[in-house]
Design an enzyme around this catalytic site. Structure first.
Site, PDB file in Angstrom:
ATOM      1  CE  LYS A   3      24.708 -53.386 -26.989  1.00  0.00           C
ATOM      2  NZ  LYS A   3      25.994 -54.081 -26.961  1.00  0.00           N
ATOM      3  CD  GLU A  55      27.127 -59.126 -25.434  1.00  0.00           C
ATOM      4  OE1 GLU A  55      26.465 -58.566 -24.360  1.00  0.00           O
ATOM      5  OE2 GLU A  55      27.038 -60.400 -25.663  1.00  0.00           O
ATOM      6  NE  ARG A  94      21.638 -47.850 -19.036  1.00  0.00           N
ATOM      7  CZ  ARG A  94      22.656 -48.756 -19.451  1.00  0.00           C
ATOM      8  NH1 ARG A  94      23.535 -49.240 -18.714  1.00  0.00           N
ATOM      9  NH2 ARG A  94      22.222 -49.205 -20.765  1.00  0.00           N
TER      10      ARG A  94
HETATM   11  P1  ATP Z   1      22.653 -51.993 -23.723  1.00  0.00           P
HETATM   12  O1  ATP Z   1      22.031 -52.318 -22.353  1.00  0.00           O
HETATM   13  O2  ATP Z   1      22.104 -50.849 -24.275  1.00  0.00           O
HETATM   14  O3  ATP Z   1      22.601 -53.297 -24.684  1.00  0.00           O
HETATM   15  P2  ATP Z   1      25.235 -52.832 -22.773  1.00  0.00           P
HETATM   16  O4  ATP Z   1      25.857 -52.225 -21.603  1.00  0.00           O
HETATM   17  O5  ATP Z   1      24.663 -54.020 -22.639  1.00  0.00           O
HETATM   18  O6  ATP Z   1      24.117 -51.650 -23.349  1.00  0.00           O
HETATM   19  P3  ATP Z   1      27.707 -52.876 -23.974  1.00  0.00           P
HETATM   20  O7  ATP Z   1      28.046 -53.250 -25.564  1.00  0.00           O
HETATM   21  O8  ATP Z   1      28.069 -53.946 -22.885  1.00  0.00           O
HETATM   22  O9  ATP Z   1      26.191 -52.778 -24.183  1.00  0.00           O
HETATM   23  O10 ATP Z   1      28.329 -51.713 -23.517  1.00  0.00           O
HETATM   24  C1  ATP Z   1      29.551 -51.001 -23.982  1.00  0.00           C
HETATM   25  C2  ATP Z   1      29.993 -50.055 -23.299  1.00  0.00           C
HETATM   26  O11 ATP Z   1      29.053 -48.944 -23.051  1.00  0.00           O
HETATM   27  C3  ATP Z   1      29.977 -50.555 -21.634  1.00  0.00           C
HETATM   28  O12 ATP Z   1      30.940 -49.922 -20.502  1.00  0.00           O
HETATM   29  C4  ATP Z   1      28.706 -49.991 -21.114  1.00  0.00           C
HETATM   30  O13 ATP Z   1      28.661 -49.450 -19.689  1.00  0.00           O
HETATM   31  C5  ATP Z   1      28.595 -48.437 -21.954  1.00  0.00           C
HETATM   32  N1  ATP Z   1      27.022 -48.028 -22.127  1.00  0.00           N
HETATM   33  C6  ATP Z   1      26.074 -48.866 -22.563  1.00  0.00           C
HETATM   34  N2  ATP Z   1      25.111 -48.187 -22.414  1.00  0.00           N
HETATM   35  C7  ATP Z   1      25.007 -47.025 -22.096  1.00  0.00           C
HETATM   36  C8  ATP Z   1      24.368 -45.669 -21.708  1.00  0.00           C
HETATM   37  N3  ATP Z   1      23.087 -45.659 -21.755  1.00  0.00           N
HETATM   38  N4  ATP Z   1      25.094 -44.759 -21.134  1.00  0.00           N
HETATM   39  C9  ATP Z   1      26.360 -44.612 -21.034  1.00  0.00           C
HETATM   40  N5  ATP Z   1      27.241 -45.894 -21.323  1.00  0.00           N
HETATM   41  C10 ATP Z   1      26.408 -46.830 -21.672  1.00  0.00           C
HETATM   42 MG    MG Z   2      26.367 -55.475 -21.893  1.00  0.00          MG
END
Ligand code: ATP
Ligand code: MG
Length: 572
Positions: A283, A48, A273
């Site tokens: 984020k 995102e 994760r």
């Molecule tokens: P955050 O919670 O850090 O904002 P998010 O999952 O909301 O992360 P996205 O931009 O939606 O952020 O994530 C893009 C991809 O990266 C998704 O497939 C998500 O599952 C993966 N991802 C995000 N954080 C992690 C992590 N700590 N370990 C592994 N994969 C991750």
């Molecule tokens: Mg997300």
């Protein structure tokens, strides 16, 4: 496959490294065997664009692009941009830069969920026609109350049985902007008594009167993530849609959406994760650090963002190696950040040229060395990699050593410089401390006088005389003044990165995470360094030339010290 079968296969994998590396590869192999997806592997990385990527995303990037490479498949980059108020092109740009820098290529497959808004809308009209979605006028709070709990069934919305015609009419008017934000939503009509809360008529569209960074004002209704994501996967023909564990309970909705719409059935697979000690990754919190000024920006070298790690001096190779080593599992765990540090040390050990840099200088005068003489001494660039050749270093009567390398009143087994004792200056001579000069008022040591033994020049036939201490140094007249930034962890503790626990994460910030040393002295060969170049300052760690450097004052970030706590843990 059930969990036991997966475990059995995993054990088999450990016994025989030629077989798949993790449970996802086991599943893919099975799908290839049964021909489930015509033997195709097509993954995607779906960020995102609401912030910069972090090391957790790197794990997902390496996994998704890595699987495509391994199986001769494809991996798309898809921006999951369904939330216009939080998203921005700045993030879209940084994400592309970071994925490329990590070494991966989406070729011509850069997509946006917003590309599919029209298609998703059309599919949704079909869903309404099938009687599987309805416009609901309950407030957000009421929807929450009606949803019920884990032990109690939910209550049906009074709007649940609107006719298809009314729903079609209202949904269209939602689209044309007739209704204020929050006044209505579209909900999937599934089962208010489902044991899975996600299946209790989830909201799939909401009204947002905001500008989208790509579609501008074209839309004022936006599909929810849980609904847009499976449809986007399906449109792109994604075979294995890999996401993090917290989406496991959302999988029934993912499957319901594709089955009910009757479109291509991608398969969601969840993995654990990445969590790192002393590191916050969400984020939301990283944005707070930036916006409230706890760090200098998204690429502050203390940040766990890819851009922060890059600026700090990490290499893409070291991050990919780290992602390889942590592996892919089905249960959450906390990885020691020392492993990441170990990976960059390993990578730089053979790559980074050694130079001498004195962080906290103490002047040493070699009284028996000729006043105006400057010798150019030969110094190898990397003992681990002879191909890197050698350079010369000026040596003269006045040099600097590290303050920590001198003690007036040392304990036993102190092998550095102290009154009457000898040390070797690396690549130069053995010197002996003859006299200590102190400031009369403060008592501080201002300079140390030494004598040198001209017969002990490194590399000469007589260089064999052994002394225990070997120090780094720079010649006073030629040394380059520099600023050095030393970093410690941003967080002092390892709270789990659960929503509740990190509420006050600002209180766990380490007040000493940045130490700036502005009177450092580096050997003159450093003058030709370019931004981003990496060095080992002997005995002090690995350093990278920062973009804050000026012609007058180069600035170095310490990437990592030389002390490898991971190697120690590994040996135990
Ligand atoms: P955050 O919670 O850090 O904002 P998010 O999952 O909301 O992360 P996205 O931009 O939606 O952020 O994530 C893009 C991809 O990266 C998704 O497939 C998500 O599952 C993966 N991802 C995000 N954080 C992690 C992590 N700590 N370990 C592994 N994969 C991750
Ligand atoms: Mg997300």
């Amino acid at each position: 496959m059930n969990t036991e079968e997966i475990e059995a296969k995993e054990n088999e994998t450990i016994a025989n490294p030629a077989t798949p590396a993790n449970f996802i590869e086991i599943m893919i192999n099975e799908d290839i065997k049964t021909g489930k997806y015509d033997k195709r592997v097509h993954t995607r990385f779906p960020p995102e664009p609401n912030g910069y990527l972090h090391i957790g995303h790197a794990k997902s990037i390496c996994l998704n692009f890595g699987l495509a490479l391994k199986y001769g498949g494809k991996c798309n980059l898809r921006f999951d941009d369904t939330n216009p108020t939080k998203e921005d092109v700045e993030y879209v740009d940084s994400i592309q830069e970071d994925v490329k820098w990590l070494g991966f290529d989406w070729e011509d497959r850069k997509f946006y969920a917003s590309d599919y808004f029209e298609k998703i809308y059309e599919l949704t009209v079909e869903l309404i026609k099938k009687g599987k979605a309805y416009v609901c006028d309950l407030t957000a709070e009421e929807i929450r109350q009606y949803r019920g709990t884990l032990t109690e069934a939910g209550k049906e919305s009074p709007y649940r049985n609107r006719s298809v015609e009314e729903n079609l009419d209202l949904f269209e008017r939602m689209r044309t902007g007739e209704f204020p934000e929050g006044s209505r939503v579209l909900r999937a009509k599934i089962d208010m008594a489902s044991p899975n809360l996600n299946m209790r008529d989830p909201v799939i569209y909401r009204i947002v009167h905001g500008k989208h960074h790509r579609t501008g004002d074209a839309w004022c209704i936006y599909p929810m993530y849980d609904y847009a994501h499976p449809i986007s996967d399906s449109i792109e023909g994604i075979t294995h849609s890999i996401c993090t564990l917290e989406f496991e309970d959302h999988r029934p909705l993912y499957d319901w959406t594709l089955a009910t719409l009757g479109i291509y059935q991608s398969q969601q697979i969840e993995f654990a994760r990445l969590n790192l000690t002393n590191t916050i990754m969400s984020k939301r919190y990283l944005r707070r650090l930036v916006e409230e000024g706890y760090v200098s920006g998204w690429d502050d070298p203390r940040m766990p963002t890819i851009s922060g790690l890059r600026r700090r001096g990490f290499t893409p190779e070291s991050i990919r190696d780290f992602c390889d080593r942590i592996g892919v599992a089905k249960s959450n765990s906390l990885v020691d950040v020392a492993l990441l540090e170990h990976c960059i040390r390993e990578d730089l050990n053979t790559k980074a040229p050694r130079v001498m840099g004195v962080l906290k200088p103490l002047k040493v005068i070699i009284d028996n060395y000729p006043q105006d003489k400057v010798e150019e001494l030969e110094a190898e660039n990397n003992p681990e990699n002879p191909e890197m050749g050698s350079r010369t270093m000026p040596f003269s009567r006045e040099i600097y050593i590290e303050q920590d390398d001198f003690m007036e009143d040392p304990p036993k087994k102190y092998f550095r410089l102290s009154p009457g004792k000898e040390v070797r200056l690396k690549h130069a001579y053995i010197i002996k401390c003859e006299q200590v000069i102190k400031d009369e008022q403060s008592g501080e040591i201002v300079e140390v006088h030494c004598s040198y033994d001209p017969d002990t020049k490194s590399g000469s036939g007589n260089a064999n005389r052994k002394v225990k201490g070997v120090l780094h140094w720079v010649s006073a007249a030629q040394a380059v003044k520099a600023e050095v930034r030393l970093y410690d962890y941003l967080l002092t503790d390892n709270q789990e990165q659960e929503e509740e626990a990190v509420k006050d994460f600002v209180e766990t910030l380490n007040p000493d995470s940045l130490e700036v040393l502005s009177n450092c002295l580096i050997e003159p060969s450093i003058k030709t360094a370019k931004m981003g170049d990496r060095f080992q300052f002997m005995r002090n760690g690995y350093f990278c030339l920062d973009r804050d450097s000026t012609l007058q004052l180069p600035v170095f970030n310490r990437i990592v010290s030389l002390k490898d706590s991971w190697a120690k843990i590994g040996k135990k």
